[in-house]
Design a protein around this motif. Sequence first.
Motif, PDB file in Angstrom:
ATOM      1  N   GLY A  24       0.846  -0.932   0.009  1.00 42.52           N
ATOM      2  CA  GLY A  24      -0.142  -0.058   0.130  1.00 42.52           C
ATOM      3  C   GLY A  24       1.002   1.332   0.059  1.00 42.52           C
ATOM      4  O   GLY A  24       0.404   2.659  -0.278  1.00 42.52           O
ATOM      5  N   VAL A  25       1.900   1.261   0.596  1.00 41.76           N
ATOM      6  CA  VAL A  25       2.655   1.870   0.810  1.00 41.76           C
ATOM      7  C   VAL A  25       3.830   2.257  -0.533  1.00 41.76           C
ATOM      8  O   VAL A  25       3.331   3.346  -1.224  1.00 41.76           O
ATOM      9  CB  VAL A  25       3.745   1.937   1.767  1.00 41.76           C
ATOM     10  CG1 VAL A  25       5.462   2.963   1.762  1.00 41.76           C
ATOM     11  CG2 VAL A  25       3.313   2.314   3.108  1.00 41.76           C
TER      12      VAL A  25
ATOM     13  N   ALA B 298      -8.106   5.812  -1.098  1.00 41.77           N
ATOM     14  CA  ALA B 298      -8.336   4.384  -0.411  1.00 41.77           C
ATOM     15  C   ALA B 298      -7.223   4.202   1.049  1.00 41.77           C
ATOM     16  O   ALA B 298      -7.169   4.073   1.611  1.00 41.77           O
ATOM     17  CB  ALA B 298      -7.562   3.088  -1.572  1.00 41.77           C
ATOM     18  N   TRP B 299      -6.280   5.438   0.318  1.00 37.27           N
ATOM     19  CA  TRP B 299      -5.524   5.475   1.399  1.00 37.27           C
ATOM     20  C   TRP B 299      -6.181   6.499   3.044  1.00 37.27           C
ATOM     21  O   TRP B 299      -6.021   6.205   3.964  1.00 37.27           O
ATOM     22  CB  TRP B 299      -3.961   6.229   0.859  1.00 37.27           C
ATOM     23  CG  TRP B 299      -3.061   7.125   1.743  1.00 37.27           C
ATOM     24  CD1 TRP B 299      -2.767   7.919   2.672  1.00 37.27           C
ATOM     25  CD2 TRP B 299      -1.505   6.455   2.457  1.00 37.27           C
ATOM     26  NE1 TRP B 299      -2.089   7.976   3.670  1.00 37.27           N
ATOM     27  CE2 TRP B 299      -1.425   6.929   3.235  1.00 37.27           C
ATOM     28  CE3 TRP B 299      -1.642   5.215   2.152  1.00 37.27           C
ATOM     29  CZ2 TRP B 299      -0.619   6.568   4.107  1.00 37.27           C
ATOM     30  CZ3 TRP B 299       0.012   4.843   2.922  1.00 37.27           C
ATOM     31  CH2 TRP B 299       0.390   5.772   3.751  1.00 37.27           C
TER      32      TRP B 299
ATOM     33  N   HIS C 292      -4.390  -3.838  -0.626  1.00 38.47           N
ATOM     34  CA  HIS C 292      -5.009  -4.635  -1.720  1.00 38.47           C
ATOM     35  C   HIS C 292      -5.910  -4.279  -2.797  1.00 38.47           C
ATOM     36  O   HIS C 292      -5.419  -4.756  -3.909  1.00 38.47           O
ATOM     37  CB  HIS C 292      -6.236  -5.380  -0.794  1.00 38.47           C
ATOM     38  CG  HIS C 292      -5.848  -5.911   0.003  1.00 38.47           C
ATOM     39  ND1 HIS C 292      -5.352  -5.815   1.434  1.00 38.47           N
ATOM     40  CD2 HIS C 292      -5.175  -7.135  -0.213  1.00 38.47           C
ATOM     41  CE1 HIS C 292      -5.664  -7.354   2.263  1.00 38.47           C
ATOM     42  NE2 HIS C 292      -5.402  -8.060   1.189  1.00 38.47           N
ATOM     43  N   TYR C 293      -5.412  -2.510  -2.659  1.00 32.98           N
ATOM     44  CA  TYR C 293      -6.640  -2.051  -4.171  1.00 32.98           C
ATOM     45  C   TYR C 293      -5.244  -1.721  -5.126  1.00 32.98           C
ATOM     46  O   TYR C 293      -5.678  -1.445  -6.470  1.00 32.98           O
ATOM     47  CB  TYR C 293      -6.909  -0.981  -3.931  1.00 32.98           C
ATOM     48  CG  TYR C 293      -7.858   0.082  -4.387  1.00 32.98           C
ATOM     49  CD1 TYR C 293      -9.057  -0.244  -4.856  1.00 32.98           C
ATOM     50  CD2 TYR C 293      -7.480   0.962  -5.163  1.00 32.98           C
ATOM     51  CE1 TYR C 293      -9.819   0.224  -5.617  1.00 32.98           C
ATOM     52  CE2 TYR C 293      -8.222   1.585  -6.256  1.00 32.98           C
ATOM     53  CZ  TYR C 293      -9.040   1.410  -6.387  1.00 32.98           C
ATOM     54  OH  TYR C 293     -10.635   2.026  -7.137  1.00 32.98           O
TER      55      TYR C 293
ATOM     56  N   VAL D 222     -13.197  -8.135  -6.032  1.00 37.47           N
ATOM     57  CA  VAL D 222     -14.363  -7.886  -7.157  1.00 37.47           C
ATOM     58  C   VAL D 222     -13.791  -5.993  -6.607  1.00 37.47           C
ATOM     59  O   VAL D 222     -14.268  -5.615  -8.128  1.00 37.47           O
ATOM     60  CB  VAL D 222     -15.413  -8.146  -5.410  1.00 37.47           C
ATOM     61  CG1 VAL D 222     -16.545  -6.588  -5.457  1.00 37.47           C
ATOM     62  CG2 VAL D 222     -15.367  -8.675  -5.040  1.00 37.47           C
ATOM     63  N   PRO D 223     -12.877  -5.499  -6.411  1.00 39.04           N
ATOM     64  CA  PRO D 223     -12.911  -4.061  -6.868  1.00 39.04           C
ATOM     65  C   PRO D 223     -11.745  -4.335  -8.471  1.00 39.04           C
ATOM     66  O   PRO D 223     -12.021  -2.886  -9.362  1.00 39.04           O
ATOM     67  CB  PRO D 223     -10.893  -3.745  -5.699  1.00 39.04           C
ATOM     68  CG  PRO D 223     -11.595  -4.142  -3.940  1.00 39.04           C
ATOM     69  CD  PRO D 223     -12.262  -5.674  -4.733  1.00 39.04           C
ATOM     70  N   THR D 224     -11.217  -5.513  -8.345  1.00 41.10           N
ATOM     71  CA  THR D 224     -10.566  -5.556  -9.995  1.00 41.10           C
ATOM     72  C   THR D 224     -11.504  -5.528 -10.274  1.00 41.10           C
ATOM     73  O   THR D 224     -11.916  -5.490 -11.691  1.00 41.10           O
ATOM     74  CB  THR D 224      -9.354  -6.454  -9.526  1.00 41.10           C
ATOM     75  OG1 THR D 224      -8.680  -6.264  -8.449  1.00 41.10           O
ATOM     76  CG2 THR D 224      -8.889  -6.747 -11.003  1.00 41.10           C
ATOM     77  N   GLN D 225     -12.624  -6.677 -10.849  1.00 41.93           N
ATOM     78  CA  GLN D 225     -13.562  -6.769 -11.489  1.00 41.93           C
ATOM     79  C   GLN D 225     -14.460  -5.578 -11.865  1.00 41.93           C
ATOM     80  O   GLN D 225     -14.818  -4.926 -13.509  1.00 41.93           O
ATOM     81  CB  GLN D 225     -14.563  -8.054 -10.515  1.00 41.93           C
ATOM     82  CG  GLN D 225     -14.367  -9.130 -10.906  1.00 41.93           C
ATOM     83  CD  GLN D 225     -15.139  -9.895 -10.335  1.00 41.93           C
ATOM     84  OE1 GLN D 225     -15.498  -9.947  -9.306  1.00 41.93           O
ATOM     85  NE2 GLN D 225     -14.751 -11.505 -10.736  1.00 41.93           N
TER      86      GLN D 225
END
Length: 490
Positions: free
Chosen positions: A43-44, A238-239, A249-250, A330-333
Amino acid sequence: MEPRRADFSTTLTRYLSSKITRQLIGAITAFLRPRLLTPELFGVWTLLKLVPQYASYAHLGARTTLRVYYPWHLARGEGERAESLVSGAILTTLLLDLLVAGALILIALRGGQGEALRLGLTAMAGVVLLQAWHHTAFAALKARHRFDLIGRANYLESALLLATTLALLPTLGFPGLLLSLLITEAAVGVLLWQQAGIVPRWPARPLRLGGEMIRRGWPIMSLELAMMLVVTADRVMAWVLLGAGALGHYGVAVMIVGFLRNIPGTAREILEPRLMGELADADRNQLLREHLLRPALNAVFLMPLLIGPVALATPLAIDWLLPRYQAAIVPTQILACGIHFLALALVLRSLVVAFEQQRRAALLVPVVLVGEGMSAWLAVRLGWGLPGIAGASVLGFALLFMLFRRILRPQLDHLERSERRQLDWIWPLFVLNGTLIWTLSLLPLGHGPVATALRILVHIALLLLLHRLARTRLALLSPLPWRRLLRLRR
């Protein structure tokens, strides 16, 4: 020196090959990072990658002036004036990026961040300075049609980044990832310095030249900057709203969908020069048919054929390659489905620039950004998490498309209503593709290779059938491109 005319097609082919190779090797490198990092550190890393991306616009249009007006001056026999733009762009970009790098170091020294973020900001200060030279040299080389050298730089960058990532990330961890990027950018910079033949000279009035280049380039660059903010705002949200682990994850979702985002951008690079070349002589209505309606309609039918397989294969790919990142599925889709609107927005963006509406568009795009941010905040408050952030990003793409369509409405009103109505297919195709992906995902087949392949085959078959039926009613819908590819092979 300009390349000989006979050599241009060869160098261009090599350049395109280098871009494809860079993307393929880059995909391998991209999958290594989340596999070897924790979600928090990834994430960083996802956040830090935005720093050089945003900083690439710190030139405020000076580099844009070089790219656009260098060949313009050469065509008028103003060689000395053209070369002054090279020096002006390098000096202006380096000065402005030096300010950005200094600000990054001050933020890192201020404290209050974690060790990884502080170290990353310091490293990104060096990356920003290296890319200032790197990107400005690329702009000059493109203006001089030196695609051969750009291709060599692409090969070096992708191969060296993979090699140093493999060597340094497992041994040094997160600092090794930063060191890998710094080594790669420095090596590309040395290659360009030795082979580009660019020798910056101090102009007589550097501040005046830099100011003039910013004034000429800012109107063109401002729309690109505004669009980039819409495309990348989801990572910042998201951050801020969910934290580093959620962004990790995102970031996997963004990484998987990344190559889908490159497809409409590459198509625009090919179509936009043709559009600008035909602008002076072509009939306006014909221009709209060939450069707006036809490519938009084809994108509406072709993008789902690419989006569907990516969305349906995501659960299997993450299970096999990145099992710690199940929350990214799910975010990818959702993000993949949103590329539908991003592709259309890029088609319309070319016409917005061609009809000199970029200033108006750039002033209105912040409204899209506010709508995207508010919807993301609301989605998180409702407990939708990362899927809500992805949904807000899709909304941003849709609003961007609607904004550009609204700006172009006076031009589109000159076309016959039957032609304009072909764009109405945009909405039902988006809904149909999303519903089809969702329905196929719910089938109780499991997510193994056979079940995934079956879902993809059903998805493609249904959309191909729809394309065949639609061609009988839509005059501007082109045949599928594979027929031309088969003819080329024979």
